[in-house]
Design an enzyme around this catalytic site. Structure first.
Site, PDB file in Angstrom:
ATOM      1  N   GLY A   1     -45.321  37.321 -10.411  1.00 48.11           N
ATOM      2  CA  GLY A   1     -45.717  36.489  -9.984  1.00 48.11           C
ATOM      3  C   GLY A   1     -46.990  36.209  -9.945  1.00 48.11           C
ATOM      4  N   PHE A   2     -47.617  37.366  -9.838  1.00 50.60           N
ATOM      5  CA  PHE A   2     -49.717  36.793 -10.413  1.00 50.60           C
ATOM      6  C   PHE A   2     -49.944  37.735 -11.490  1.00 50.60           C
ATOM      7  CE2 PHE A   2     -48.572  36.186  -5.445  1.00 50.60           C
ATOM      8  CZ  PHE A   2     -48.984  34.922  -5.596  1.00 50.60           C
TER       9      PHE A   2
ATOM     10  N   GLY B   1     -53.279  40.085 -13.338  1.00 47.45           N
ATOM     11  CA  GLY B   1     -54.010  40.179 -12.584  1.00 47.45           C
ATOM     12  C   GLY B   1     -54.024  41.631 -11.905  1.00 47.45           C
TER      13      GLY B   1
ATOM     14  N   ASP C   1     -44.080  44.128 -18.918  1.00 47.99           N
ATOM     15  CA  ASP C   1     -44.851  43.590 -18.422  1.00 47.99           C
ATOM     16  C   ASP C   1     -45.907  43.759 -16.479  1.00 47.99           C
ATOM     17  OD1 ASP C   1     -45.117  40.540 -17.931  1.00 47.99           O
ATOM     18  OD2 ASP C   1     -43.614  40.170 -17.062  1.00 47.99           O
TER      19      ASP C   1
ATOM     20  N   ASP D   1     -43.967  32.126 -19.051  1.00 53.13           N
ATOM     21  CA  ASP D   1     -43.042  32.890 -17.620  1.00 53.13           C
ATOM     22  C   ASP D   1     -42.819  31.362 -16.762  1.00 53.13           C
ATOM     23  OD1 ASP D   1     -43.424  36.224 -17.243  1.00 53.13           O
ATOM     24  OD2 ASP D   1     -45.762  35.423 -17.465  1.00 53.13           O
TER      25      ASP D   1
HETATM   26 ZN    ZN Z   1     -43.264  38.044 -17.756  1.00 53.95          ZN
END
Ligand code: ZN
Length: 218
Positions: free
Chosen positions: A133-134, A136, A166, A26
């Site tokens: 972006g994050f 969890g 994803d 990523d």
């Molecule tokens: Zn990804």
């Protein structure tokens, strides 16, 4: 992005024993998404120690600027976000000219019709099942339906691209995404990295996916 960066080499070695088909890498620029992560130097270092193909997910604004750099650093698949550029066709063509597999990602709220025209050019489509972006985050509820509709579109058009999901893919969600028609599953924080034996968790998740792929997309 979910790995322990102080032990990256060790974790790569461990996951190589897990039968993972790719490593998912990523890249975030603090602009297209409000976070930062790895760049081409880290990719180059990883490439030196593994033969597992690397699936690079560019969450950056105007990714065409960085394609060459990531290909030189060792990307085997390059995914760019439809929302990140006004020149997606040119971007995809540039990736393909460099003999790397080309993929487009769609954010949760972006409709499939945005990429319908360019589907025949793609090796993979990445459906974001959380906002990028994050790590969890909670799954966006309509993601499965989106995968199912994309799978139908792929079959109807007789196309070959893989469907990748994803975000929040783990033992609770992977079977349903496999049934909906996903082919490639990105496993991160919730799937393996907090498990006592990540490689074992990975093998089990892969088994659950393989047993269910495409069972319910119609
Ligand atoms: Zn990804």
């Amino acid at each position: 992005m979910c790995a322990d960066f102080c032990n990256l080499g060790k974790q790569i070695r461990a996951l190589e024993r897990s039968d993972a088909d790719y490593f998912h890498f990523d890249v975030m620029d603090g602009n297209f998404v409000p976070n930062f992560s790895m760049g081409p130097d880290i990719l180059r270092s990883i490439k030196k120690i593994t033969k597992v193909p690397i699936d690079v997910h560019l969450m950056v604004q105007e990714p065409i600027r960085y394609i060459n750099e990531f290909v030189q650093a060792g990307a085997d698949i390059l995914t760019v976000h439809f929302e990140s550029s006004n020149q997606i066709y040119r971007t995809v063509s540039t990736i393909k000219q460099l003999n790397v597999k080309a993929s487009i990602a769609l954010n949760p709220a972006s409709p499939l019709c945005l990429i319908e025209q360019i589907l025949p050019e793609l090796d993979m489509v990445l459906i974001m099942t959380v906002e990028p972006g994050f790590a969890g985050q909670e799954l966006v509820p309509f993601s499965q339906d989106k995968v199912r509709r994309l799978r139908r579109m792929k079959e109807n058009k007789g196309l070959k691209f893989d469907i990748e999901v994803d975000g929040s893919i783990n033992e609770k969600t992977i079977k349903d995404f496999a049934k909906a028609g996903a082919d490639v599953f990105v496993i991160g924080t919730s799937g393996i990295f907090f498990k006592p034996d990540p490689a074992k968790a990975m093998i089990e998740l892969k088994r659950m996916a393989v047993e269910n792929i495409g069972k319910k997309y119609k």
